[in-house]
Scaffold this motif. Structure first.
Motif, short mmCIF file in Angstrom:
data_model
loop_
_atom_site.label_atom_id
_atom_site.label_comp_id
_atom_site.label_asym_id
_atom_site.label_seq_id
_atom_site.Cartn_x
_atom_site.Cartn_y
_atom_site.Cartn_z
N HIS A 230 0.85 -1.19 0.00
CA HIS A 230 0.00 0.00 0.00
C HIS A 230 0.89 1.25 0.00
O HIS A 230 1.95 1.27 0.62
CB HIS A 230 -0.90 0.03 1.23
N SER A 231 0.45 2.27 -0.69
CA SER A 231 1.19 3.53 -0.70
C SER A 231 0.27 4.63 -1.20
O SER A 231 -0.78 4.37 -1.77
CB SER A 231 2.42 3.42 -1.60
N SER A 232 0.68 5.87 -0.96
CA SER A 232 -0.09 7.02 -1.46
C SER A 232 0.70 7.74 -2.53
O SER A 232 1.86 8.12 -2.31
CB SER A 232 -0.41 8.00 -0.33
N PRO A 233 0.11 7.97 -3.70
CA PRO A 233 0.79 8.74 -4.75
C PRO A 233 0.96 10.21 -4.38
O PRO A 233 1.69 10.93 -5.06
CB PRO A 233 -0.14 8.59 -5.96
N ARG A 234 0.29 10.66 -3.31
CA ARG A 234 0.34 12.07 -2.95
C ARG A 234 1.78 12.55 -2.75
O ARG A 234 2.09 13.73 -2.97
CB ARG A 234 -0.48 12.31 -1.67
N LYS A 235 2.65 11.66 -2.33
CA LYS A 235 4.03 12.04 -2.05
C LYS A 235 4.77 12.53 -3.29
O LYS A 235 5.83 13.14 -3.19
CB LYS A 235 4.78 10.86 -1.44
N TRP A 236 4.19 12.28 -4.48
CA TRP A 236 4.83 12.71 -5.73
C TRP A 236 4.32 14.06 -6.21
O TRP A 236 4.89 14.63 -7.15
CB TRP A 236 4.61 11.67 -6.83
N GLY A 237 3.25 14.56 -5.63
CA GLY A 237 2.71 15.84 -6.07
C GLY A 237 2.10 15.76 -7.46
O GLY A 237 1.74 14.68 -7.94
N ASP A 238 2.00 16.90 -8.12
CA ASP A 238 1.38 16.98 -9.46
C ASP A 238 2.40 16.56 -10.51
O ASP A 238 3.09 17.39 -11.10
CB ASP A 238 0.88 18.40 -9.73
N VAL A 239 2.48 15.27 -10.76
CA VAL A 239 3.51 14.74 -11.67
C VAL A 239 3.26 15.19 -13.10
O VAL A 239 2.12 15.43 -13.52
CB VAL A 239 3.57 13.20 -11.61
N VAL A 240 4.34 15.27 -13.86
CA VAL A 240 4.27 15.63 -15.29
C VAL A 240 3.75 14.44 -16.07
O VAL A 240 4.21 13.30 -15.89
CB VAL A 240 5.66 16.04 -15.81
N LEU A 241 2.79 14.68 -16.95
CA LEU A 241 2.27 13.64 -17.85
C LEU A 241 2.75 13.83 -19.28
O LEU A 241 2.78 12.88 -20.07
CB LEU A 241 0.74 13.64 -17.83
N ALA A 242 3.11 15.07 -19.64
CA ALA A 242 3.63 15.36 -20.97
C ALA A 242 4.36 16.69 -20.90
O ALA A 242 4.05 17.54 -20.06
CB ALA A 242 2.52 15.41 -22.01
N ARG A 243 5.34 16.86 -21.77
CA ARG A 243 6.07 18.13 -21.87
C ARG A 243 5.98 18.64 -23.31
O ARG A 243 5.68 17.88 -24.23
CB ARG A 243 7.55 17.93 -21.49
N ARG A 244 6.30 19.90 -23.45
CA ARG A 244 6.29 20.48 -24.79
C ARG A 244 7.28 19.76 -25.71
O ARG A 244 7.04 19.60 -26.90
CB ARG A 244 6.63 21.97 -24.71
N ASP A 245 8.41 19.32 -25.14
CA ASP A 245 9.43 18.65 -25.96
C ASP A 245 9.30 17.13 -25.93
O ASP A 245 10.13 16.42 -26.51
CB ASP A 245 10.83 19.05 -25.49
N ALA A 246 8.28 16.59 -25.26
CA ALA A 246 8.04 15.14 -25.23
C ALA A 246 6.56 14.92 -24.97
O ALA A 246 6.04 15.35 -23.93
CB ALA A 246 8.88 14.48 -24.14
N PRO A 247 5.85 14.27 -25.90
CA PRO A 247 4.39 14.16 -25.77
C PRO A 247 3.92 13.18 -24.70
O PRO A 247 2.71 12.94 -24.60
CB PRO A 247 3.96 13.70 -27.17
N THR A 248 4.81 12.66 -23.92
CA THR A 248 4.40 11.78 -22.82
C THR A 248 5.50 11.78 -21.76
O THR A 248 6.61 12.24 -22.01
CB THR A 248 4.15 10.34 -23.30
#
Length: 219
Positions: free
Chosen positions: A149-167
């Motif tokens: 068990h774990s909480s993803p909250r510890k990672w904050g608002d993670v990046v899903l895509a960048r302008r220079d990488a679509p994922t």
């Protein structure tokens, strides 16, 4: 493990960062694995050939209201953190030791569309939908299957895509595991904490959940 389970060994080339990846690096990695005696299924999946798959998943998350456009550059984020810490406050870090993203409240001003530098997961909204705790099963060849068990909250608002990488790595591996029918993920213990993010994305996208084995590393 694949033979014991009557399955197939899949190897994936995670080459979404086109500035650092090269055919020479890929060939060297595969040569090393062959030298070690591993045999895997062909063809090998290269993430750079499947950006459309990740865009579909990103659009689904956006349609659910779980993403937002971020305009802060890495330098701007660093200055926000440094300013806060100079005043005596301790900025929260993710499990890898990197400062957490400041959050949407730090996004200010009217930015043109081309200034959007990344798409981030709204972690509060995602956890409100999926629950704060996620769980998965760990499979060790020498031990019984155990629940984690774990909480993803510890990672904050993670990046899903960048302008220079679509994922991002998080989104790409989650989508690929589902598309490739992966049932068991074998990877190093350095990625153990990141699993909570992958489980969260699986739940949000209604994807199958593999079993994991995070093996020891020589440090």
């Amino acid at each position: 493990m694949a033979r014991q389970l009557g399955g197939k060994l899949l190897i994936r080339i995670e080459d979404i960062d086109q500035t650092r990846c090269s055919p020479e690096f890929e060939a060297a990695m595969l040569d090393d694995l062959a030298w070690l005696g591993l045999e895997w299924e062909e063809p090998v999946r290269r993430q750079s050939e499947h950006f459309d798959d990740y865009t579909v998943a990103l659009n689904k998350l956006t349609a659910l209201g779980l993403t937002y456009q971020s305009h802060l550059s890495r330098g701007e984020i660093r200055r926000i953190v440094e300013t806060h810490e100079r005043k005596g406050g301790k900025w929260p870090r993710d499990p890898d030791g990197a400062p957490l993203f400041p959050g949407q409240e730090y996004e200010s001003g009217a930015f043109p569309p081309e200034r959007s530098l990344s798409v981030r997961l709204n972690m509060n909204a995602a956890l409100a939908r999926a629950g704060d705790q996620v769980e998965w099963q760990e499979f060790d060849p020498e031990k019984a299957i155990t629940d984690h068990h774990s909480s993803p909250r510890k990672w904050g608002d993670v990046v899903l895509a960048r302008r220079d990488a679509p994922t991002s790595y998080h989104l790409a591996v989650t989508v690929d595991d589902a598309l490739q029918g992966v049932t068991h993920v074998v990877r190093g213990s350095d990625l153990y904490e990141a699993t909570s993010v992958h489980i969260l994305l699986q739940q949000l996208l209604q994807l199958p959940k593999p079993t994991y084995w995070h093996h020891d590393l020589i440090l």
